[in-house]
Design a protein around this motif. Structure first.
Motif, short mmCIF file in Angstrom:
data_model
loop_
_atom_site.label_atom_id
_atom_site.label_comp_id
_atom_site.label_asym_id
_atom_site.label_seq_id
_atom_site.Cartn_x
_atom_site.Cartn_y
_atom_site.Cartn_z
N VAL A 15 -1.36 -27.82 -13.86
CA VAL A 15 -2.73 -27.45 -13.48
C VAL A 15 -2.70 -26.06 -12.85
N ASP A 16 -3.87 -25.44 -12.75
CA ASP A 16 -3.97 -24.20 -11.98
C ASP A 16 -3.94 -24.59 -10.51
N ALA A 17 -2.89 -24.19 -9.83
CA ALA A 17 -2.69 -24.59 -8.44
C ALA A 17 -3.68 -23.90 -7.51
N ASP A 18 -4.20 -24.67 -6.55
CA ASP A 18 -5.12 -24.14 -5.55
C ASP A 18 -4.38 -23.53 -4.36
N ILE A 19 -3.11 -23.91 -4.19
CA ILE A 19 -2.32 -23.41 -3.06
C ILE A 19 -0.95 -22.97 -3.56
N GLN A 20 -0.22 -22.33 -2.69
CA GLN A 20 1.18 -22.00 -2.95
C GLN A 20 2.03 -22.76 -1.94
N VAL A 21 3.18 -23.24 -2.39
CA VAL A 21 4.13 -23.90 -1.52
C VAL A 21 5.33 -22.97 -1.39
N PRO A 22 5.54 -22.39 -0.21
CA PRO A 22 6.64 -21.43 -0.04
C PRO A 22 7.98 -21.99 -0.51
N GLY A 23 8.66 -21.20 -1.36
CA GLY A 23 9.96 -21.60 -1.88
C GLY A 23 9.89 -22.46 -3.13
N TYR A 24 8.68 -22.83 -3.55
CA TYR A 24 8.48 -23.67 -4.73
C TYR A 24 7.41 -23.01 -5.58
N TRP A 25 7.66 -22.89 -6.85
CA TRP A 25 6.67 -22.24 -7.70
C TRP A 25 6.27 -23.18 -8.82
N VAL A 26 5.15 -22.90 -9.38
CA VAL A 26 4.66 -23.60 -10.57
C VAL A 26 4.26 -22.53 -11.58
N PRO A 27 4.24 -22.87 -12.87
CA PRO A 27 3.90 -21.86 -13.89
C PRO A 27 2.61 -21.12 -13.63
N SER A 28 1.59 -21.77 -13.07
CA SER A 28 0.33 -21.07 -12.84
C SER A 28 0.50 -19.95 -11.81
N ASP A 29 1.47 -20.09 -10.89
CA ASP A 29 1.74 -19.02 -9.93
C ASP A 29 2.15 -17.75 -10.67
N GLU A 30 3.04 -17.91 -11.64
CA GLU A 30 3.52 -16.78 -12.41
C GLU A 30 2.36 -16.13 -13.17
N HIS A 31 1.51 -16.97 -13.78
CA HIS A 31 0.35 -16.47 -14.52
C HIS A 31 -0.59 -15.72 -13.58
N ASN A 32 -0.87 -16.29 -12.41
CA ASN A 32 -1.79 -15.66 -11.47
C ASN A 32 -1.24 -14.36 -10.91
N GLN A 33 0.09 -14.26 -10.73
CA GLN A 33 0.69 -13.02 -10.27
C GLN A 33 0.53 -11.91 -11.31
N ARG A 34 0.67 -12.29 -12.60
CA ARG A 34 0.46 -11.33 -13.68
C ARG A 34 -0.98 -10.85 -13.71
N GLU A 35 -1.93 -11.78 -13.49
CA GLU A 35 -3.35 -11.45 -13.51
C GLU A 35 -3.72 -10.47 -12.39
#
Length: 196
Positions: A174-194
Motif C-alpha cells: 500500500v502507499d504508506a501513510d507513515i515512515q518507520v525509521p530503519g524499515y522501508w517499504v517500496p512506496s517509500d522509494e517511490h515517494n522519494q523519487r517523486e
C-alpha cells in the motif's frame, strides 16, 4: 511522520496499532509464505520502534499463527505492551500443519498504560471466511473499533482498511501513510523519487 499518499496528515503516535508481521517460520520447517512476500526474522520484528509509534495509553492487536504464538508474546513485550487475551479466528477449513491441521489464527490483544476497553462483551473467537493467502478477515476492523479507540495504525498492511474510522497504514503493498525509521517499504522509494 507525515502522510505521503494523500492530503491527510498522520499523527505521530497512535492509540491502537494492528500488526501482521511476516513471520519467518522456515527454521521450524514451515515453508510457503516466502513465495508471497519477504519474511522478517524474529529479532528484526522485535527491534521495530513500535513503542515510539504508540501513545502512552494504547492497545496492540498482533496477528500470530499457531507456530508464532510464543514469539508473539515476546514481540508484544519488546514493543512495550502486555499481552492480555487471545482472539482466535476460526476458519472452518483444514490448513497445513506439521503436527495438527491448522484451521485457526490468533490476534493477541495487548495493552500499554491505562488504555480502557470500550466494549467488554467481545468473545475470544471470530468466525470469518478465508480469502487469498495471508489476508486477514475484514471483520477484524469492526472488532478492533468496538474495543479500542483511534487513531488507528495498521503495520504490514496489504490494503486500505474497509472502514470509515481514522486508520493509517504502513506496508509494502500500500502507499504508506507513515515512515518507520530503519524499515522501508517500496512506496517509500517511490515517494522519494517523486519528491526529487
Amino acid at each position: 511522520m507525515t502522510d505521503t499518499s494523500s492530503s491527510r496528515v498522520a499523527p505521530t503516535r497512535f492509540r491502537t496499532i494492528l500488526a501482521d508481521p511476516p513471520w519467518d517460520h522456515q527454521q521450524q520447517g514451515l515453508k510457503g509464505a516466502e513465495r508471497h512476500y519477504r519474511l522478517m526474522s524474529l529479532d528484526r520484528i522485535k527491534a521495530m520502534p513500535v513503542s515510539d509509534l504508540a501513545e502512552d495509553d494504547a492497545h496492540l492487536w498482533l496477528w500470530v499463527t499457531n507456530a508464532s504464538l510464543r514469539d508473539g508474546y515476546d514481540v508484544a513485550e519488546a514493543w512495550g505492551f502486555t499481552p492480555r487475551s487471545v482472539l482466535t479466528w476460526v476458519k472452518f477449513r483444514l490448513g497445513l500443519g506439521t503436527y495438527l491441521r491448522n484451521s485457526t489464527e490468533h490476534l493477541l490483544f495487548c495493552t500499554r498504560g491505562k488504555a480502557p476497553v470500550r466494549f467488554k462483551s467481545q468473545p475470544t473467537w471470530l468466525n470469518a471466511p478465508v480469502q487469498e493467502h495471508s489476508r486477514k478477515p475484514d471483520e477484524q476492523y469492526a472488532v478492533i473499533e468496538r474495543v479500542s479507540a483511534g487513531p488507528y495504525l495498521e503495520l504490514f498492511a496489504r490494503r486500505q482498511p474497509p472502514s470509515s474510522h481514522d486508520w493509517f497504514v504502513w506496508g509494502n503493498e500500500v502507499d504508506a501513510d507513515i515512515q518507520v525509521p530503519g524499515y522501508w517499504v517500496p512506496s517509500d522509494e517511490h515517494n522519494q523519487r517523486e519528491r526529487r
